[in-house]
Design a protein around this motif. Structure first.
Motif, PDB file in Angstrom:
ATOM      1  N   UNK A   1     -61.444  63.725 -25.593  1.00 33.59           N
ATOM      2  CA  UNK A   1     -62.804  63.202 -25.696  1.00 33.59           C
ATOM      3  C   UNK A   1     -63.419  63.547 -27.048  1.00 33.59           C
ATOM      4  N   UNK A   2     -63.175  64.763 -27.511  1.00 31.84           N
ATOM      5  CA  UNK A   2     -63.692  65.198 -28.806  1.00 31.84           C
ATOM      6  C   UNK A   2     -63.083  64.384 -29.946  1.00 31.84           C
ATOM      7  N   UNK A   3     -61.776  64.127 -29.833  1.00 30.95           N
ATOM      8  CA  UNK A   3     -61.077  63.352 -30.850  1.00 30.95           C
ATOM      9  C   UNK A   3     -61.581  61.913 -30.898  1.00 30.95           C
ATOM     10  N   UNK A   4     -61.788  61.317 -29.728  1.00 31.81           N
ATOM     11  CA  UNK A   4     -62.292  59.942 -29.654  1.00 31.81           C
ATOM     12  C   UNK A   4     -63.692  59.866 -30.249  1.00 31.81           C
ATOM     13  N   UNK A   5     -64.522  60.861 -29.919  1.00 31.34           N
ATOM     14  CA  UNK A   5     -65.895  60.894 -30.443  1.00 31.34           C
ATOM     15  C   UNK A   5     -65.888  60.997 -31.973  1.00 31.34           C
ATOM     16  N   UNK A   6     -64.986  61.828 -32.512  1.00 34.56           N
ATOM     17  CA  UNK A   6     -64.880  61.988 -33.970  1.00 34.56           C
ATOM     18  C   UNK A   6     -64.446  60.669 -34.618  1.00 34.56           C
ATOM     19  N   UNK A   7     -63.543  59.986 -33.948  1.00 33.20           N
ATOM     20  CA  UNK A   7     -63.054  58.710 -34.472  1.00 33.20           C
ATOM     21  C   UNK A   7     -64.171  57.678 -34.509  1.00 33.20           C
ATOM     22  N   UNK A   8     -64.924  57.607 -33.417  1.00 32.10           N
ATOM     23  CA  UNK A   8     -66.013  56.633 -33.345  1.00 32.10           C
ATOM     24  C   UNK A   8     -67.079  56.931 -34.399  1.00 32.10           C
ATOM     25  N   UNK A   9     -67.322  58.206 -34.644  1.00 32.91           N
ATOM     26  CA  UNK A   9     -68.298  58.600 -35.657  1.00 32.91           C
ATOM     27  C   UNK A   9     -67.832  58.138 -37.044  1.00 32.91           C
ATOM     28  N   UNK A  10     -66.534  58.273 -37.302  1.00 31.72           N
ATOM     29  CA  UNK A  10     -65.972  57.831 -38.580  1.00 31.72           C
ATOM     30  C   UNK A  10     -66.119  56.321 -38.745  1.00 31.72           C
ATOM     31  N   UNK A  11     -65.835  55.581 -37.678  1.00 35.61           N
ATOM     32  CA  UNK A  11     -65.903  54.116 -37.748  1.00 35.61           C
ATOM     33  C   UNK A  11     -67.342  53.621 -37.921  1.00 35.61           C
ATOM     34  N   UNK A  12     -68.283  54.358 -37.377  1.00 36.41           N
ATOM     35  CA  UNK A  12     -69.682  53.931 -37.453  1.00 36.41           C
ATOM     36  C   UNK A  12     -70.207  53.885 -38.888  1.00 36.41           C
ATOM     37  N   UNK A  13     -69.462  54.500 -39.800  1.00 30.48           N
ATOM     38  CA  UNK A  13     -69.853  54.436 -41.208  1.00 30.48           C
ATOM     39  C   UNK A  13     -69.757  53.002 -41.727  1.00 30.48           C
ATOM     40  N   UNK A  14     -68.908  52.195 -41.085  1.00 32.98           N
ATOM     41  CA  UNK A  14     -68.706  50.813 -41.523  1.00 32.98           C
ATOM     42  C   UNK A  14     -69.011  49.774 -40.444  1.00 32.98           C
ATOM     43  N   UNK A  15     -69.227  50.240 -39.219  1.00 31.28           N
ATOM     44  CA  UNK A  15     -69.378  49.309 -38.108  1.00 31.28           C
ATOM     45  C   UNK A  15     -70.729  49.476 -37.426  1.00 31.28           C
ATOM     46  N   UNK A  16     -71.452  48.360 -37.285  1.00 34.98           N
ATOM     47  CA  UNK A  16     -72.709  48.394 -36.538  1.00 34.98           C
ATOM     48  C   UNK A  16     -72.420  48.454 -35.046  1.00 34.98           C
ATOM     49  N   UNK A  17     -71.354  47.760 -34.641  1.00 31.90           N
ATOM     50  CA  UNK A  17     -70.941  47.755 -33.234  1.00 31.90           C
ATOM     51  C   UNK A  17     -69.463  48.093 -33.164  1.00 31.90           C
ATOM     52  N   UNK A  18     -69.105  49.076 -32.360  1.00 30.97           N
ATOM     53  CA  UNK A  18     -67.718  49.512 -32.288  1.00 30.97           C
ATOM     54  C   UNK A  18     -66.897  48.598 -31.388  1.00 30.97           C
ATOM     55  N   UNK A  19     -65.622  48.443 -31.686  1.00 29.34           N
ATOM     56  CA  UNK A  19     -64.746  47.622 -30.841  1.00 29.34           C
ATOM     57  C   UNK A  19     -64.458  48.332 -29.519  1.00 29.34           C
TER      58      UNK A  19
END
Length: 203
Positions: free
Chosen positions: A153-171
């Motif tokens: 869960x922590x790893x997924x959260x970190x990944x989503x945080x990284x993607x949010x730098x470029x994504x308004x809406x996550x896949x």
């Protein structure tokens, strides 16, 4: 959705060699040794469908499997640190890009990411490229059985945080394990939904 029948159709080294695009299609891709072949076998309940290897870069062609005479599952070559020549890597890159950009019946690309690792630049770059090219995709975090649920869960959260730098809406994203079949039902139901939606659009 359940899978009852799996048929290997063909392996292709170029887009124009792929089977006729008469069925909806979903593809699986990820960094070398991310567990892609194991995941494909888990989803289809067929341990021998995709060749599993501890040697990175085993999948070198575009592999089409017809499931239940209804849709194609496509196993794409991995990218990253496979021990192959630079020339081969360039050929793979051209083949994959040509397929992803021009395959008319491709509904979704599942990008596989190792849930144990911090966000890898090569994965993030590829995900961003898919977004730039408006190619529909989802993320599957693999090998969740290799660590605790909290770490995943922590790893997924970190990944989503990284993607949010470029994504308004996550896949859309899923957590999976080829060992205990975590995520299997959710991934197959998602595939079923996008196939049905594509058929409705045609009607």
């Amino acid at each position: 959705m359940e899978v009852y029948k799996t048929t290997f159709v063909k392996s292709s080294s170029h887009l124009d060699q792929c089977p006729e695009s008469g069925f909806p299609e979903v593809a699986f891709i990820g960094r070398s040794n991310v567990g892609k072949s194991s995941l494909v076998n888990m989803l289809t309940n067929n341990k021998k469908l995709a060749k599993v290897s501890g040697r990175p870069g085993k999948t070198q062609l575009i592999n089409h499997f017809l499931l239940d005479d209804r849709w194609y599952l496509v196993d794409l070559p991995g990218y990253g640190w496979a021990r192959v020549s630079k020339t081969d890597k360039e050929k793979w890159g051209e083949m994959i890009h040509d397929y992803l950009l021009n395959r008319e019946n491709l509904l979704n690309v599942f990008v596989l990411v190792d849930s144990r690792l911090d966000p890898q630049a090569i994965d993030v770059e590829f995900i961003n490229w898919l977004g730039e090219k408006a190619i529909p995709f989802s993320i599957i975090f693999t090998k969740s059985d290799k660590q605790s649920k909290n770490k995943t869960q922590s790893s997924v959260a970190k990944y989503k945080k990284t993607l949010k730098a470029n994504w308004a809406e996550l896949p859309p994203s899923f957590v999976s394990s080829s060992i205990n079949k975590e995520g299997r039902e959710q991934i197959l139901e998602y595939i079923d939904t996008i196939i049905k939606n594509s058929i409705h659009k045609k009607d």
